[in-house]
Design a protein around this motif. Structure first.
Motif, short mmCIF file in Angstrom:
data_model
loop_
_atom_site.label_atom_id
_atom_site.label_comp_id
_atom_site.label_asym_id
_atom_site.label_seq_id
_atom_site.Cartn_x
_atom_site.Cartn_y
_atom_site.Cartn_z
N MET A 243 32.97 -7.73 98.60
CA MET A 243 33.80 -7.40 97.44
C MET A 243 33.97 -5.89 97.33
SD MET A 243 32.98 -8.08 93.41
CE MET A 243 31.50 -7.09 93.53
N GLN A 244 35.23 -5.46 97.28
CA GLN A 244 35.51 -4.04 97.13
C GLN A 244 35.35 -3.63 95.68
OE1 GLN A 244 39.35 -2.82 98.53
NE2 GLN A 244 39.02 -0.66 98.03
N LYS A 245 34.55 -2.60 95.46
CA LYS A 245 34.32 -2.13 94.10
C LYS A 245 35.36 -1.09 93.71
CE LYS A 245 29.34 -2.95 93.87
NZ LYS A 245 28.03 -2.39 93.41
N LEU A 246 35.66 -1.03 92.42
CA LEU A 246 36.58 -0.03 91.90
C LEU A 246 35.81 1.24 91.59
CD1 LEU A 246 38.73 -2.17 89.41
CD2 LEU A 246 39.22 -1.59 91.79
N ARG A 247 36.17 2.32 92.27
CA ARG A 247 35.53 3.62 92.03
C ARG A 247 36.04 4.15 90.69
NH1 ARG A 247 37.23 7.25 94.97
NH2 ARG A 247 35.36 8.50 95.37
N THR A 248 35.12 4.36 89.77
CA THR A 248 35.48 4.50 88.36
C THR A 248 34.93 5.77 87.74
OG1 THR A 248 35.51 2.08 88.13
CG2 THR A 248 35.33 3.36 86.10
N ILE A 249 35.74 6.37 86.85
CA ILE A 249 35.35 7.55 86.08
C ILE A 249 35.45 7.24 84.59
CG2 ILE A 249 36.00 9.92 85.46
CD1 ILE A 249 36.88 10.38 88.30
N ILE A 250 34.48 7.71 83.83
CA ILE A 250 34.49 7.60 82.37
C ILE A 250 34.83 8.97 81.79
CG2 ILE A 250 33.10 7.20 80.30
CD1 ILE A 250 31.36 5.31 81.97
N VAL A 251 35.77 9.01 80.85
CA VAL A 251 36.15 10.27 80.19
C VAL A 251 36.07 10.08 78.69
CG1 VAL A 251 37.90 12.06 79.94
CG2 VAL A 251 37.74 10.77 82.10
N ASP A 252 35.17 10.81 78.05
CA ASP A 252 35.02 10.73 76.59
C ASP A 252 34.25 11.96 76.13
OD1 ASP A 252 34.29 9.97 73.85
OD2 ASP A 252 34.88 7.95 74.46
N ASP A 253 34.69 12.58 75.05
CA ASP A 253 34.01 13.79 74.57
C ASP A 253 32.77 13.48 73.75
OD1 ASP A 253 35.89 12.83 72.51
OD2 ASP A 253 35.25 14.58 71.37
N GLU A 254 32.58 12.20 73.40
CA GLU A 254 31.41 11.79 72.62
C GLU A 254 30.33 11.26 73.57
OE1 GLU A 254 32.58 9.01 69.67
OE2 GLU A 254 33.98 10.38 68.69
N GLY A 255 29.18 11.92 73.58
CA GLY A 255 28.10 11.53 74.47
C GLY A 255 27.64 10.10 74.26
N LEU A 256 27.54 9.67 73.01
CA LEU A 256 27.08 8.32 72.71
C LEU A 256 28.08 7.28 73.23
CD1 LEU A 256 24.86 6.67 71.40
CD2 LEU A 256 26.13 6.78 69.24
N ALA A 257 29.36 7.56 73.09
CA ALA A 257 30.39 6.63 73.57
C ALA A 257 30.35 6.53 75.10
CB ALA A 257 31.77 7.09 73.11
#
Length: 273
Positions: free
Chosen positions: A1-15
């Motif tokens: 299974m090919q995984k989706l290379r993913t980035i998270i972008v959010d200015d709130e550390g908790l989020a």
């Protein structure tokens, strides 16, 4: 299974932490970076070329919509917007098939969004059309809250050729902004939408790339990707990359990638320096 290379972008550390914890349990996801503002996001997407980005809308400085405008359409990953503000015309996202998650993120809806992304990735590995859907949604939101995005004045010289005093008129609500063509840093096309970058400001307008190119000096403005045009006068540095590609650093502190198919324009530019 090919995984989706993913980035998270959010200015709130908790989020960011909450989303990271949830995504770490999803076997289809490979987290490759986390960013806490829009500028970091643009840099990470350019460097890492992810398949999927979870992108917060409300961020100080460069917000989520600004990030979309700053990305080359040919390098566009799949985007899932994250927002705590339902006032952001969620029906516009639905209309243009743009995925979004409401904060706080619901695990069931997150899994559904990831599955849709996996299905889309398997069906269409070329995601260049993603920006068209995203800009279309942003346009709908602009119409609802801030007035319409601009449209280009289609008039050109009598002979259809570039002229030195060309000004481009972009309608912005009840006014019209006049831009000197020579002041444009770079242009990115997404269907009939153009992101025209001028002195740190991005103007989004309706036009075809062919129409806009007819207004620009062909000796100064060159394609570096199928949908990206750069003003050669704005190039500060040319960095050779793998596979015969280049990265351009512009004097407006933007970075752009040059595809192999259009690298001759940059080779010729270097030869003339």
């Amino acid at each position: 299974m090919q995984k989706l290379r993913t980035i998270i972008v959010d200015d709130e550390g908790l989020a960011r932490k909450l989303l990271r914890v949830l995504l770490e349990q999803v076997p289809e996801i490979e987290l490759i970076a986390q960013c806490n503002n829009g500028r970091e996001a643009v840099t990470a997407i350019l460097d890492l070329e992810p398949d999927l980005v979870f992108l917060d809308i409300q961020m100080p400085g460069k917000n989520g919509f600004d990030v979309i405008k700053a990305l080359q359409a040919d390098l566009m990953p799949m985007i899932i917007f994250c927002t705590a503000y339902q006032r952001y015309a969620l029906d516009a996202f639905d209309l243009h098939a743009v995925d979004y998650l409401l904060k706080p993120v619901d695990e069931t809806r997150l899994l559904r969004a990831v599955q849709r992304a996996c299905d889309r990735f398997q069906v269409d590995g070329d995601l260049g059309h993603q920006k068209l859907s995203l800009i279309g949604a942003i346009d709908e939101i602009a119409k609802k809250f801030n007035g319409s995005l601009g449209s280009i004045d289609e008039l050109s010289g009598a002979d259809g050729q570039w002229v030195s005093d060309t000004k481009i008129a972009i309608k912005d609500q009840d006014s019209t902004v006049l831009i000197d063509a020579k002041d444009i840093d770079w242009v990115d096309a997404a269907g009939d939408y153009m992101c025209v970058h001028v002195k740190g400001v991005t103007h989004v307008m309706r036009s075809t790339l062919k129409s806009l190119m007819s207004r620009l000096d062909p000796d100064k403005f060159k394609r570096i990707h199928r949908s990206t045009v750069v003003n050669l006068d704005r190039i500060d540095e040319v960095i050779a990359q793998k596979k015969g590609e280049y990265t351009l650093h512009l004097d407006c502190d933007e970075r752009l990638k040059v595809s192999r198919n259009y690298r001759d324009a940059i080779k010729n530019f270097l030869a003339q320096q």
